[in-house]
Design an enzyme around this catalytic site. Sequence first.
Site, short mmCIF file in Angstrom:
data_model
loop_
_atom_site.label_atom_id
_atom_site.label_comp_id
_atom_site.label_asym_id
_atom_site.label_seq_id
_atom_site.Cartn_x
_atom_site.Cartn_y
_atom_site.Cartn_z
N GLU A 46 41.77 39.46 43.62
CA GLU A 46 41.02 39.15 42.39
C GLU A 46 39.57 38.93 42.74
OE1 GLU A 46 42.11 36.09 39.60
OE2 GLU A 46 44.24 36.44 40.00
N GLU B 22 47.47 31.87 42.99
CA GLU B 22 46.56 30.73 43.18
C GLU B 22 47.31 29.41 43.30
OE1 GLU B 22 43.66 31.04 39.99
OE2 GLU B 22 42.46 32.40 41.17
C1 BG6 Z 1 42.08 33.43 38.31
C2 BG6 Z 1 43.42 33.68 37.69
O1 BG6 Z 1 41.89 32.06 38.45
O2 BG6 Z 1 40.93 33.77 37.65
C3 BG6 Z 1 43.42 34.67 36.54
O3 BG6 Z 1 44.38 34.06 38.64
C4 BG6 Z 1 42.17 34.44 35.72
O4 BG6 Z 1 44.60 34.51 35.81
C5 BG6 Z 1 40.96 34.73 36.60
O5 BG6 Z 1 42.14 35.19 34.55
C6 BG6 Z 1 39.63 34.61 35.88
O6 BG6 Z 1 39.55 33.40 35.23
P1 BG6 Z 1 39.20 33.31 33.69
O7 BG6 Z 1 39.38 31.89 33.36
O8 BG6 Z 1 37.81 33.79 33.56
O9 BG6 Z 1 40.18 34.20 32.99
#
Ligand code: BG6
Length: 480
Positions: free
Chosen positions: A379, A185
Site C-alpha cells: 500500500e 496493518e
Molecule cells: C490503510 C488501510 O491504512 O490506509 C486501507 O489498510 C486504507 O484500508 C488506506 O484505505 C488509506 O487510508 P484512508 O483512510 O485514506 O482510506
Amino acid sequence: MNAIHKKFPEGFLWGGATAANQMEGGFHEGNKGLNIADVLPGGKERLNVLKKPGFNFEIDNEKYSYPNHEGIDFYHRYKEDIALFAEMGFKVYRMSIAWTRIFPNGNELEANEEGLAFYDRIFDELHKYGIEPVVTISHYEMPLNLVKNYGGWRSREVVTFFERYVHAIFNRYKDKVKYWMTFNEINSALHFPIMSMGFSVEKEEDKYQSIFQGFHHQFVASSIAVKACHEIIPGAKIGCMILVAPVYSYDCNPENVMYSLQEEQIFNFFCGDIHVRGEYPAYSRRFFKEHNITLDIHEGDLELIKENTVDYIGFSYYMSLTQKKDKSGLETTPGNLFEGVKNPFLKASDWGWEIDPTGLRIILNKLYDRYQLPLFVVENGLGAYDKVEEDGSINDDYRIDYLRSHIEAMCEAIEDGVDLMGYTSWGCIDLVSASTGEFSKRYGFIYVDKHDDGSGTLERKKKKSFYWYKDVIFSNGEGL
Ligand code: BG6
C-alpha cells in the site's frame, strides 16, 4: 565514479491494492453476513463516532450514511474493473476476501458456497489476464457476530473460527492463489483497535492489556494460517502486513531520540518482530511490565509461533512520523490512525498526511537490515480531491508526482541492497476511505463517479495517472 543504472528486478510484482469492504458493495448479497465495516458511518467524523464510549455496532440509517454498503459495486462490475487493471499491465492485484462472505457469522461449521463461488469468479477473471491475486485474509472486516458476542480478538475462541476460515479458503483456492497475507496493518490496533480487532477500549487503564492480548491471539492465528498455507499449498508464499512510518526524533535531544526509538519499536517493529523472528522481542518485557500487561499464553503457543514464521513482509507506507516527548506548544499533524508533530521539511496531502518519499527508502532499509526477508510495498498512494474537466479528463499530476517520487525511492532502496519483491499502490480504483468513509478522498488511477452524498452513476473513467502507471509497468520502472 560511474553513475549507477537503477533498475527494478525482472519479475517485479507491479500492481494495485484494494480491500473488499471498501469497494465490493453487495453487502447483503450472496448470503454475506454483516461485518465491522458495515456499521462504520460515512464522513470525516467516522473515527470520532467510533471512539465515543458506548458505540453500539448497530446500523442507524436515521443518523448516518454507510458508504461501504454499496462501495463502488465491484461485486457486480468486477469484469470491467479487472479488464482495466489488465490494460495497465498489472502483474498482481492485491485484494481481500470478506470473511463474512465465507462464514457469514464467523462461527458456522460449514462455509457459504455462494461466497466461495464469488471469489472463484474473481480469481478466474484475474487469471484470464495473467494477473496473480495477492490475498489479504482479514482486512478490517471481522464478522459482526464475533465483535458483538465474543468481544473480537480479545476472545481466544476467535482463533478457532479463524482457523476454520483459513482452512476453507486455502483448500478452495489452492490452485488459484500463490500469495497470501494474514492481518492487514495488524499493528494499527495499537492506536485504534476497532477496525482490526473488533473492540473499542472503554477504560484507558485496560487499553494495553486488551490490545496486547488481542495481538497474542492474532499471532497464534497467524501462525496457524502460515502452517496451513504451507501444508495445503506447497510453494505458496504467506506474509504479514504491517503499517509502517519511520519515526524521526524532532531534534537531537537524546531524550527525544530515545522516545522516538521506543515509539518505533512498539509501533513499527513489535508485530513484525514476532511474525518474522517468532518470538516476543526483548524490549517488550519492560513495556509489558510498565503497562501492567499480563498475557494469557496457552501451552504450545510460543512453539507454534516460533515454528511458523512468515515468508515475506508486506507493509503499507504513506508517511513518516516526527515525535517529541513533550509536544506541548507544537503543531501536531494527523496521520494514518496516529499523530505526530509537524515536520518543517515536509509538505502534506489534502488530508494533512506528510509526504515523504525518502522515508520510504529509510524504512525499506531499516526493515531489510532487521529481517533479511523479501519486502513487499502493498500500500502506498495519495488521497486527493480530483476534478473532472469539461472534456471528461482528470489531470492528476499531483498523484503522478507522489507515486513517481516513491517509486524512485524504492529504486534507490533496491540499489542499497534491499530485496523488494513488488509494489501495489493503494486504491488503484477509487474506493471508500477507511478512516473517513469518504469517496472524495480518491487514490485511484481509475475514477469512479460516486460522491460523498451518495450520488453518482458509478461510471469508471481513466485518469492521467492511468496512462502514466501503464508506462511505468510496461517499462518495468524505466518510464518514470
Ligand atoms: C490503510 C488501510 O491504512 O490506509 C486501507 O489498510 C486504507 O484500508 C488506506 O484505505 C488509506 O487510508 P484512508 O483512510 O485514506 O482510506
